[in-house]
Design a protein around this motif. Sequence first.
Motif, mmCIF file in Angstrom:
data_model
loop_
_atom_site.group_PDB
_atom_site.id
_atom_site.type_symbol
_atom_site.label_atom_id
_atom_site.label_comp_id
_atom_site.label_asym_id
_atom_site.label_seq_id
_atom_site.Cartn_x
_atom_site.Cartn_y
_atom_site.Cartn_z
ATOM 1 N N HIS A 232 0.842 -1.207 0.000
ATOM 2 C CA HIS A 232 0.000 0.000 0.000
ATOM 3 C C HIS A 232 0.874 1.254 0.000
ATOM 4 C CE1 HIS A 232 -3.909 1.956 1.719
ATOM 5 N NE2 HIS A 232 -3.385 2.640 0.722
ATOM 6 N N HIS B 171 -4.824 5.520 -6.209
ATOM 7 C CA HIS B 171 -6.288 5.505 -6.132
ATOM 8 C C HIS B 171 -6.945 5.251 -7.492
ATOM 9 C CE1 HIS B 171 -6.835 6.779 -1.969
ATOM 10 N NE2 HIS B 171 -5.764 7.518 -2.138
ATOM 11 N N GLU C 186 -5.579 1.030 -5.422
ATOM 12 C CA GLU C 186 -6.495 1.134 -4.282
ATOM 13 C C GLU C 186 -7.846 1.530 -4.866
ATOM 14 O OE1 GLU C 186 -5.565 3.852 -1.065
ATOM 15 O OE2 GLU C 186 -7.022 2.861 0.252
ATOM 16 N N THR D 6 -8.662 -2.064 2.553
ATOM 17 C CA THR D 6 -7.794 -1.077 3.207
ATOM 18 C C THR D 6 -8.527 -0.321 4.319
ATOM 19 O OG1 THR D 6 -8.341 0.601 1.529
ATOM 20 C CG2 THR D 6 -6.364 -0.732 1.158
ATOM 21 N N ASP E 218 0.521 2.673 3.735
ATOM 22 C CA ASP E 218 -0.270 3.746 3.116
ATOM 23 C C ASP E 218 0.613 4.983 2.934
ATOM 24 O OD1 ASP E 218 -2.413 4.998 1.953
ATOM 25 O OD2 ASP E 218 -3.734 4.871 3.691
HETATM 26 ZN ZN LIG Z 1 -7.378 4.751 1.294
#
Ligand SMILES: [Zn+2]
Length: 246
Positions: A8, A40, A78, A158, A211
């Motif tokens: 991530h 994203h 994601e 996530t 992340d």
């Molecule tokens: Zn996210």
Amino acid sequence: MRIIKDLHTHTTYSHGLGSIEDNVKEAVKRGLEVVGISDHGQGHLGFGIKAGALKSMREEIDLLQEKYPQIRITLGIEANILGRDGGIDVTTEDRRLLDYVLCGYHFGSKPGKWARDLPIHLFNLLNRWTGGFEKKARALNTESVVNCLMNHQIDVLTHPGAKGPLDMLAVARAAEETGTLLEINNSHGHLTEEELRVCMKTGVNFIIGSDAHTPGDVGKHEEALNRVIRVGLPLERVVNLREDSL
Ligand SMILES: [Zn+2]
Ligand SMILES: [Zn+2]
């Protein structure tokens, strides 16, 4: 204890600050065995990747893989959960370019169907601002997430619970059934200790994700690992943790 893979991480293809190569360099420095790039999905109105970006990312990664043979570089995304039916912004064609799919709920995603799905965002924001409407928000979020897991091949969910309340037991049961990993996100604080305790009751497995939105955060896992240790989650249920070989 260390993590061996971080799936991530964000780059300038969405709203990260570094390039794919910057993330790879940091992952090599930290001794990771696998790094994943997961920007994203296009359904995010603010941060989504542009049309055609996945193809460029794939080409870039394939070239970088030759330059950095000491690490495996993988391409993910994601994806955004777009509505109550669990729809996501990843097409069959996209999947041909991808090595894996992460998926999460985000406020900035475009509703799948405006009339049906805009209330999801509204109730989550109202809940966040006023502390009310929690029950309604939880029901809508849980329905969306469970449908998403059941209807799509999702490798990792996530930051569950970070953007709105969920029936964590129902989500964990669905993830167990579909073989989806629940993320323990190092940046967002979710899964929280309380949420982890609920999910641990099922047979679901977990993965730590940094992340990272800046290259320096790639591979960071200390916050998440602290939560794992505090709740006594057996370390073998976190798929990217390894004992130090020293
Ligand atoms: Zn996210
Ligand atoms: Zn992210």
